[in-house]
Design an enzyme around this catalytic site. Structure first.
Site, PDB file in Angstrom:
ATOM      1  N   HIS A 412       0.259  -4.525  -8.635  1.00 36.79           N
ATOM      2  CA  HIS A 412      -1.153  -4.183  -8.776  1.00 36.79           C
ATOM      3  C   HIS A 412      -2.028  -5.444  -8.876  1.00 36.79           C
ATOM      4  O   HIS A 412      -2.988  -5.621  -8.125  1.00 36.79           O
ATOM      5  CB  HIS A 412      -1.301  -3.312 -10.025  1.00 36.79           C
ATOM      6  CG  HIS A 412      -2.683  -2.854 -10.302  1.00 36.79           C
ATOM      7  ND1 HIS A 412      -3.100  -1.573 -10.053  1.00 36.79           N
ATOM      8  CD2 HIS A 412      -3.759  -3.491 -10.816  1.00 36.79           C
ATOM      9  CE1 HIS A 412      -4.367  -1.443 -10.385  1.00 36.79           C
ATOM     10  NE2 HIS A 412      -4.801  -2.600 -10.857  1.00 36.79           N
ATOM     11  N   GLU A 413      -1.682  -6.313  -9.795  1.00 38.79           N
ATOM     12  CA  GLU A 413      -2.495  -7.523 -10.005  1.00 38.79           C
ATOM     13  C   GLU A 413      -2.458  -8.449  -8.785  1.00 38.79           C
ATOM     14  O   GLU A 413      -3.443  -9.095  -8.452  1.00 38.79           O
ATOM     15  CB  GLU A 413      -2.044  -8.275 -11.258  1.00 38.79           C
ATOM     16  CG  GLU A 413      -2.215  -7.510 -12.570  1.00 38.79           C
ATOM     17  CD  GLU A 413      -3.600  -6.920 -12.756  1.00 38.79           C
ATOM     18  OE1 GLU A 413      -4.593  -7.488 -12.251  1.00 38.79           O
ATOM     19  OE2 GLU A 413      -3.697  -5.861 -13.408  1.00 38.79           O
ATOM     20  N   HIS A 416      -5.106  -7.375  -6.408  1.00 35.71           N
ATOM     21  CA  HIS A 416      -6.420  -7.946  -6.748  1.00 35.71           C
ATOM     22  C   HIS A 416      -6.517  -9.392  -6.271  1.00 35.71           C
ATOM     23  O   HIS A 416      -7.503  -9.828  -5.702  1.00 35.71           O
ATOM     24  CB  HIS A 416      -6.623  -7.959  -8.266  1.00 35.71           C
ATOM     25  CG  HIS A 416      -6.920  -6.624  -8.848  1.00 35.71           C
ATOM     26  ND1 HIS A 416      -7.929  -5.816  -8.379  1.00 35.71           N
ATOM     27  CD2 HIS A 416      -6.363  -5.944  -9.889  1.00 35.71           C
ATOM     28  CE1 HIS A 416      -7.973  -4.709  -9.103  1.00 35.71           C
ATOM     29  NE2 HIS A 416      -7.029  -4.757 -10.008  1.00 35.71           N
ATOM     30  N   HIS A 419      -6.910  -9.762  -2.545  1.00 34.30           N
ATOM     31  CA  HIS A 419      -8.271  -9.385  -2.143  1.00 34.30           C
ATOM     32  C   HIS A 419      -9.223 -10.566  -2.399  1.00 34.30           C
ATOM     33  O   HIS A 419     -10.000 -10.979  -1.538  1.00 34.30           O
ATOM     34  CB  HIS A 419      -8.693  -8.150  -2.948  1.00 34.30           C
ATOM     35  CG  HIS A 419      -9.927  -7.479  -2.428  1.00 34.30           C
ATOM     36  ND1 HIS A 419     -10.394  -6.294  -2.937  1.00 34.30           N
ATOM     37  CD2 HIS A 419     -10.809  -7.821  -1.457  1.00 34.30           C
ATOM     38  CE1 HIS A 419     -11.496  -5.944  -2.284  1.00 34.30           C
ATOM     39  NE2 HIS A 419     -11.771  -6.852  -1.389  1.00 34.30           N
TER      40      HIS A 419
HETATM   41 ZN   LIG Z   1      -6.791  -3.183 -11.326  1.00 34.50          ZN
END
Ligand SMILES: [Zn+2]
Length: 629
Positions: A412-413, A416, A419
């Site tokens: 998940h991280e 980020h 992105h």
């Molecule tokens: Zn998040």
């Protein structure tokens, strides 16, 4: 031109993760952890002296920008100068803020670092007042003139979107005197949320209870989540839940008064700036139509069946006569495999292969370059986040303790971070920050990749059940529950706008009705559950924020479907469309960027990808459960 952006540096990449993480009782000393598992803040400044110089430079530049006051109408060159100065300030602000902030987060007990961080915050506040003249002054320039300047001045190209956006919102910018008056309130605006923080963290006193095995625990957030996810005895979960929620219930009137203050403040600022509603005022910033919010809330309300079906399945599998909200985190099998960080790392790298070699290489760099702070240590902040430092690199904080949950947090991280990295590489500073509205797309996309990657590689039905549960929980937690909260926020703000009273009973009444709609009879009625609104910090700190978890989830699910189900001839194009979304950063309105990538959130159909995926995962889960019987 958006000066606010500089001041809005968020300490975290807006993650739901901290709510789900379990805290471990055995934190080690930071110096016992190998350097390769710690982030390197020296990439920002080599020491505090350098940071101090940066802080002084920032102050100097802030004073410099005020010398431009009254000159912007002289011509495009002045405007360009101001814009570039703003970029310099922005890049510098990130560095000056992050250095103490990241350092503090690895040892929150360090008072000296905390006071340095406060120094930065005070400077930022001063900056707010010192630049309150900028936007009104730009808007003094007639649009026709401005358009000519933009057309004829190549240097202004990167600022075009921001300037056009400012004119779009012109109806809501007040004259200089009124803006100055409003800026006096900026500190005071955060009062409800700081009172909430003090009450719900500093001053909160959770009781200690005794579990059925004789263990005594204090029902803190961490222990509460832990008991709910690990104790097979339902009575233990019930007692923990009631003791924990009881603390909020005992102070429900105070919490209600704080929430009332939040809603009154929102309505007051919406009216001050001539908006029709608090929701409209909040969504206007990113040019999101109110219809997107309403579409989400209404469409989900009408499609809660997969959620109920999942709860009923859980009730059956767990063999419970009565099923309560506090039974919702209990694993369906006894499966507590530990996942080594080094393995998780390889899986994350492997799982992003469908996004191309370049993407995969960048992930490898993220793992090896001192970007991650992996393990828990004494004094370290809990949870997980990814934080940008433009011109340096993103940083990620984790508290990895080998659970499956942690494996997904890692993926998940990294989403980020990728992105942020792609946006930083492809955008000038002024359009590099992506909005919250798309912030959780890349992170949840990577989680979906990781799930499918791991499902393909294990035949152990128990592990498969764990994986399926993990991803169903992501949907119940980040999609359904956040939409339920979004619905709640909208209803209460509407009460404030109508001048109706907002009390604890009224808030609990709205919550009860929402639970009835979402969960129906799959949950037993519960007196304590209704007060859940008192323990959700997001709705106090950032109103009308959580719906974006749901809309991001929708966007991500649809993009994922497009990319993974595409014919091979189309695949490359669809992957490109997705990566272009990430590379676009904040160069246009999020709805426009999403539409370009293939998602239209004004349509109820956009949400179907999530309902379908939920249905599909629950069906797979049912099948796996049959196998282990
Ligand atoms: Zn998040």
């Amino acid at each position: 031109m958006n000066f606010k952006k500089i001041l809005n540096i968020s300490p975290l990449a807006l993650c739901i993760m901290p709510l789900l993480l379990l805290s471990s009782t055995f934190a080690q000393n930071r110096d016992e952890i190998k350097d390769e598992y710690k982030w390197n803040v020296n990439d920002i400044y080599s020491n505090w002296d350098e940071w101090q110089k940066g802080l002084e430079e920032l102050e100097k530049k802030m004073n410099e920008i005020t010398t431009l006051k009254g000159t912007l109408s002289q011509g495009p060159d002045q405007l360009l100068k101001a814009s570039q100065m703003q970029d310099d300030l922005g890049v510098l602000s990130y560095k000056v803020y992050r250095y103490p902030q990241l350092t503090r987060d690895t040892d929150t007990r360090d008072q000296e670092v905390s006071s340095k961080l406060q120094q930065v915050q005070i400077l930022f506040a001063k900056f707010g007042s010192a630049t309150s003249w900028v936007n009104p002054e730009i808007l003094q320039i007639p649009w026709d003139t401005m358009k000519m300047w933009l057309d004829d001045t190549p240097g202004l190209a990167p600022y075009r979107f921001g300037i056009e956006d400012l004119y779009r919102q012109q109806a809501h910018v007040l004259d200089e005197e009124k803006e100055l008056l409003l800026s006096y309130n900026s500190q005071f605006n955060s009062t409800p949320s700081s009172i909430y923080s003090e009450l719900s963290t500093s001053d909160i006193d959770f009781p200690t209870i005794t579990l059925s095995d004789g263990e005594e625990i204090q029902v803190t957030n961490g222990n509460y989540s832990k008991v709910l996810a690990t104790k097979r005895n339902q009575e233990d979960r019930k007692n923990t839940f009631e003791a924990h929620y009881g603390v909020f219930k005992d102070q429900e009137n105070t919490y209600a008064a704080i929430y009332n203050a939040v809603c009154q403040r929102d309505w007051a600022s919406a009216r001050a700036r001539n908006y029709g509603s608090s929701l409209e005022a909040t969504l206007e910033g990113n040019n999101i139509p109110v219809a997107v919010y309403e579409n989400l809330v209404n469409t989900v309300k009408a499609n809660t069946e997969p959620l109920k079906k999942y709860q009923r399945l859980r009730k059956k599998v767990l063999g419970l006569e009565k099923y309560y909200s506090y039974d919702g985190s209990m694993p369906l099998t006894d499966f507590d495999k530990e996942y080594e960080y080094e393995d998780a790392k390889q899986w994350v790298i492997g799982s992003v292969e469908p996004l191309g070699a370049d993407y995969q290489d960048k992930i490898k760099t993220a793992f090896s370059g001192g970007w991650l702070d992996v393990f828990e240590n004494t004094g370290k902040r809990s949870g997980a986040y990814s934080a940008n430092v433009y011109g340096v690199h993103p940083y990620m904080l984790l508290n990895y303790n080998k659970t499956l949950d942690n494996v997904f947090t890692l993926g998940h991280e990294l989403g980020h971070t990728m992105h942020t990295l792609l946006a930083n590489e492809n955008q000038p500073f002024v359009t590099s920050s992506y909005t919250i509205f798309v912030a959780e797309v890349a992170s949840t996309f990577n989680e979906a990749l990781l799930l499918d990657y791991l499902l393909e590689r294990t035949t152990d039905p128990k592990e498969r059940i764990s994986l399926l549960q993990q991803s169903i929980r992501a949907i119940t937690g980040t999609f359904y529950f956040q939409t339920l909260l979004a619905d709640f926020e909208l209803q209460v703000h509407k009460l404030a706008e109508a001048g109706s009273p907002i009390t604890a009973d009224i808030l609990s009444g709205i919550m009860e009705e929402l639970y009835d709609t979402y969960y129906g009879d799959s949950y037993e009625k519960d007196e304590f559950l209704k007060v859940v609104w008192a323990r959700i910090p997001h709705i106090y700190r950032t109103p009308f924020y959580v719906y974006q978890y749901a809309t991001c989830f929708v966007s991500s699910a649809q993009l994922y479907k497009q990319v993974t189900e595409a014919e091979s001839s189309e695949k490359e194009q669809l992957v490109d469309n997705y990566l272009n979304l990430l590379k676009s950063g904040g160069s246009n309105y999020p709805m426009k960027l999403l539409k370009k990538a293939g998602v239209d959130l004004t349509k109820p159909e956009a949400m179907m990808a999530v309902f379908d995926r939920m249905d599909d995962l629950v069906a797979q889960l049912e099948k796996e459960i049959e196998l282990v019987k």
